[in-house]
Write a protein that holds these residues in place. Sequence first.
Motif, short mmCIF file in Angstrom:
data_model
loop_
_atom_site.label_atom_id
_atom_site.label_comp_id
_atom_site.label_asym_id
_atom_site.label_seq_id
_atom_site.Cartn_x
_atom_site.Cartn_y
_atom_site.Cartn_z
N HIS A 56 -1.20 2.74 8.08
CA HIS A 56 -2.39 3.40 8.18
C HIS A 56 -3.07 3.51 6.80
O HIS A 56 -2.76 4.19 6.28
N THR A 57 -4.00 2.65 6.89
CA THR A 57 -4.67 2.55 5.53
C THR A 57 -5.51 3.77 5.05
O THR A 57 -6.34 3.94 4.10
N LEU A 58 -5.85 4.92 6.30
CA LEU A 58 -6.53 6.08 5.82
C LEU A 58 -5.69 6.92 4.74
O LEU A 58 -6.20 7.38 3.98
N TYR A 59 -4.29 6.82 4.77
CA TYR A 59 -3.52 7.39 3.95
C TYR A 59 -2.84 6.79 2.94
O TYR A 59 -2.26 7.33 2.12
N ARG A 60 -2.70 5.38 3.17
CA ARG A 60 -2.29 4.54 2.16
C ARG A 60 -3.26 3.53 1.69
O ARG A 60 -3.74 2.53 2.56
N ASP A 61 -3.73 3.92 0.68
CA ASP A 61 -4.94 2.91 -0.01
C ASP A 61 -4.96 2.91 -1.44
O ASP A 61 -6.00 2.98 -2.08
N HIS A 62 -3.80 2.67 -1.92
CA HIS A 62 -3.55 2.41 -3.17
C HIS A 62 -2.39 1.50 -3.35
O HIS A 62 -1.37 1.46 -2.72
N LEU A 63 -2.72 0.29 -4.40
CA LEU A 63 -1.51 -0.56 -4.65
C LEU A 63 -0.40 0.06 -5.65
O LEU A 63 -0.81 0.35 -6.65
N SER A 64 0.92 -0.23 -5.28
CA SER A 64 1.74 0.10 -6.30
C SER A 64 1.82 -0.95 -7.38
O SER A 64 0.89 -1.98 -7.41
N ASP A 65 2.41 -0.57 -8.62
CA ASP A 65 2.42 -1.61 -9.58
C ASP A 65 2.90 -2.99 -9.35
O ASP A 65 2.52 -3.94 -9.71
N THR A 66 3.99 -2.85 -8.36
CA THR A 66 4.67 -4.13 -7.74
C THR A 66 3.75 -5.05 -6.99
O THR A 66 3.43 -6.04 -7.10
N ARG A 110 -6.73 7.96 -11.55
CA ARG A 110 -8.05 8.21 -12.15
C ARG A 110 -8.77 7.34 -11.11
O ARG A 110 -8.63 6.05 -11.43
N PRO A 111 -9.81 7.66 -10.45
CA PRO A 111 -10.68 6.84 -9.79
C PRO A 111 -11.43 5.95 -10.69
O PRO A 111 -11.84 6.10 -11.76
N VAL A 112 -11.57 4.67 -10.18
CA VAL A 112 -12.56 3.70 -10.77
C VAL A 112 -13.88 3.87 -10.59
O VAL A 112 -14.13 4.29 -9.23
N PRO A 113 -14.72 3.71 -11.31
CA PRO A 113 -16.41 4.05 -11.03
C PRO A 113 -16.78 3.00 -9.99
O PRO A 113 -16.07 1.99 -10.00
N LEU A 150 0.76 -1.33 -0.03
CA LEU A 150 -0.05 -0.04 0.18
C LEU A 150 0.96 1.34 -0.06
O LEU A 150 1.96 1.46 0.53
N GLU A 151 0.43 2.24 -0.65
CA GLU A 151 1.02 3.26 -0.66
C GLU A 151 0.09 4.67 -1.02
O GLU A 151 -1.02 4.44 -1.28
N PRO A 152 0.47 5.93 -0.77
CA PRO A 152 -0.32 6.95 -0.94
C PRO A 152 -0.74 7.05 -2.35
O PRO A 152 -0.24 6.81 -3.27
N ILE A 153 -2.02 7.53 -2.57
CA ILE A 153 -2.57 7.74 -3.84
C ILE A 153 -1.58 8.71 -4.83
O ILE A 153 -1.43 9.75 -4.29
N PRO A 154 -1.35 8.22 -6.09
CA PRO A 154 -0.06 9.21 -6.73
C PRO A 154 -1.31 10.21 -7.18
O PRO A 154 -2.48 10.16 -7.54
#
Length: 183
Positions: free
Chosen positions: A93-103, A59-62, A51-55
């Motif tokens: 803390h998933t409140l701030y890290r809620d994006h999966l990196s490419d890896t 673009r959000p998914v519907p 998990l990482e912060p949103i870049p």
Amino acid sequence: MGKGNNISDRALVNVKVHPALREYILSVNSGSDIITPMKDSRLWGLVKMYLEPIPSDYRPVPPEGDPECIRIALYRTGKPAYSFPEKRVLTVHTLYRDHLSDTGQRAVSKHLMQNFKQTFRAYMNGALSNNPDLEIADAIYEFCSDYHIENEKITVEMLRKDWYRFRLRCSNGHQIPIENSDL
């Protein structure tokens, strides 16, 4: 329901997966493309690890999802999450890290594909052991039918090759591992 237990209260991360894997997940997950991993599962550990912060260019998914992806529900956590390597504790803390990196996308997709292959191999072993007259291609078609995988999403030849390679690797009498429900 307690706070945070409702799926609509959780953030979701998208994972791009093979079309046949997505259909398999829909089949074993009651038609939903949202996986809610158990907190002590390997899948949840993998998700947390990447998990990482949103870049800024994200673009959000519907809300209805993406036909090429599955979604994984995140638990809200700020407590020590996992220990890797030994004696090292990392807090995510998933409140701030809620994006999966490419890896992370590749690692989670690979983990889910391993579960798919494990289920396929156990199914094939059972089907061919219980019915010696059953042809391998027929067993593969039955597997695809039972798990609602369309022929356009995966080729019988691909599954047949996987089955042959697996049989060669396990030809020395090792037992086939049991199906793992660690989605």
